[in-house]
Design a protein around this motif. Sequence first.
Motif, PDB file in Angstrom:
ATOM      1  N   GLN A 235      45.102 -43.998 -75.246  1.00  0.00           N
ATOM      2  CA  GLN A 235      46.430 -43.848 -74.656  1.00  0.00           C
ATOM      3  C   GLN A 235      47.369 -44.942 -75.174  1.00  0.00           C
ATOM      4  O   GLN A 235      46.933 -46.016 -75.593  1.00  0.00           O
ATOM      5  CB  GLN A 235      46.355 -43.931 -73.122  1.00  0.00           C
ATOM      6  N   GLU A 236      48.661 -44.643 -75.136  1.00  0.00           N
ATOM      7  CA  GLU A 236      49.667 -45.663 -75.396  1.00  0.00           C
ATOM      8  C   GLU A 236      49.800 -46.554 -74.165  1.00  0.00           C
ATOM      9  O   GLU A 236      49.494 -46.143 -73.044  1.00  0.00           O
ATOM     10  CB  GLU A 236      51.014 -45.008 -75.713  1.00  0.00           C
TER      11      GLU A 236
ATOM     12  N   VAL B 188      35.377 -47.213 -69.338  1.00  0.00           N
ATOM     13  CA  VAL B 188      35.944 -47.118 -70.688  1.00  0.00           C
ATOM     14  C   VAL B 188      34.848 -47.262 -71.744  1.00  0.00           C
ATOM     15  O   VAL B 188      34.849 -46.555 -72.766  1.00  0.00           O
ATOM     16  CB  VAL B 188      37.051 -48.171 -70.873  1.00  0.00           C
ATOM     17  N   ALA B 189      33.899 -48.169 -71.510  1.00  0.00           N
ATOM     18  CA  ALA B 189      32.809 -48.368 -72.470  1.00  0.00           C
ATOM     19  C   ALA B 189      32.033 -47.079 -72.688  1.00  0.00           C
ATOM     20  O   ALA B 189      31.530 -46.826 -73.796  1.00  0.00           O
ATOM     21  CB  ALA B 189      31.869 -49.472 -71.985  1.00  0.00           C
ATOM     22  N   LEU B 190      31.954 -46.231 -71.651  1.00  0.00           N
ATOM     23  CA  LEU B 190      31.184 -44.998 -71.735  1.00  0.00           C
ATOM     24  C   LEU B 190      32.052 -43.782 -72.049  1.00  0.00           C
ATOM     25  O   LEU B 190      31.618 -42.645 -71.886  1.00  0.00           O
ATOM     26  CB  LEU B 190      30.408 -44.792 -70.436  1.00  0.00           C
TER      27      LEU B 190
ATOM     28  N   TYR C 203      43.962 -43.844 -65.242  1.00  0.00           N
ATOM     29  CA  TYR C 203      45.346 -43.751 -64.822  1.00  0.00           C
ATOM     30  C   TYR C 203      45.949 -45.146 -64.991  1.00  0.00           C
ATOM     31  O   TYR C 203      45.498 -46.099 -64.347  1.00  0.00           O
ATOM     32  CB  TYR C 203      45.459 -43.359 -63.349  1.00  0.00           C
ATOM     33  N   GLN C 204      46.974 -45.259 -65.820  1.00  0.00           N
ATOM     34  CA  GLN C 204      47.586 -46.572 -66.000  1.00  0.00           C
ATOM     35  C   GLN C 204      48.562 -46.923 -64.875  1.00  0.00           C
ATOM     36  O   GLN C 204      48.787 -48.095 -64.590  1.00  0.00           O
ATOM     37  CB  GLN C 204      48.325 -46.634 -67.337  1.00  0.00           C
TER      38      GLN C 204
END
Length: 274
Positions: free
Chosen positions: A99-100, A142-144, A149-150
Amino acid sequence: MSNTKNTAHGQVQETSSKSSSGTRKPIVLMSMGAQERAGHEYQVMTKKYMRPLVEHAGCVPVLAPTCFGSNDLALYLSMVDGVYLTGAGSNIDPSLYGQENLTPEKTQDQDRDRFDLPLIHAALAMGLPLFGICRGMQELNVALGGDMYQKLYAIPGMREHREDYSASVAQQYADVHTVKMVPDTWFASLMQQAEIPVNSLHGQGIKTLGKGLQALAHAEDGLIEAVHLPECEQFTLGVQWHPEWQAAQNPFSIRMFQAFGDACRQTVEKKSRN
């Protein structure tokens, strides 16, 4: 067994390196984060995260600087019996989950990202217990291969999960909502009730679960608040709230840290048999 020694200031209690059972205390790796103070670069770890690891999990923390890369990960992991990933004021680099960056005003700590994500893979492969809090849980996701949601606060139907920065620290860390356990899970059994009250100090949250992760608890708005890896034999737990805050006064926090400590002690026992 503990003992004392005399100093110029009287007697000082020394803490034994062995548990009450006589085995070596578990050693747990904690990765540090970047902070700048008065023009100097620091690597830091907040005391509130270490206290329950020592006092309730019965473990010995080893702090790893993340600013020198991940080349020595194998060496770090050879020394420890568990991994404990804490929260932090920084967000994970969104490019790591495709994602940006929608929150450029928020601090990032890419050194920690580059250290912790391979750390997670290596720790899981070695069968080490892993406990992640807030950013630590998000790193596990994230590692997986999961994403985030930012801006939870911009998602229709989501409650405000951020703290009030104008409030006192005690008010920021006060319980503000409940999380509901996924029924018939080990975590529901550990918590000993279907819902528990939690604090909430995060603007981001899990959107899509990483490979192998399953939810253990949800907030009232449906946000995933706790996860584990059921296919892994070792203890794995990530929670979005902050159980480290005044853990001694919170029976749910104590149970979590004790369970993690017990898992790390099992690792010590396995090593002693090999």
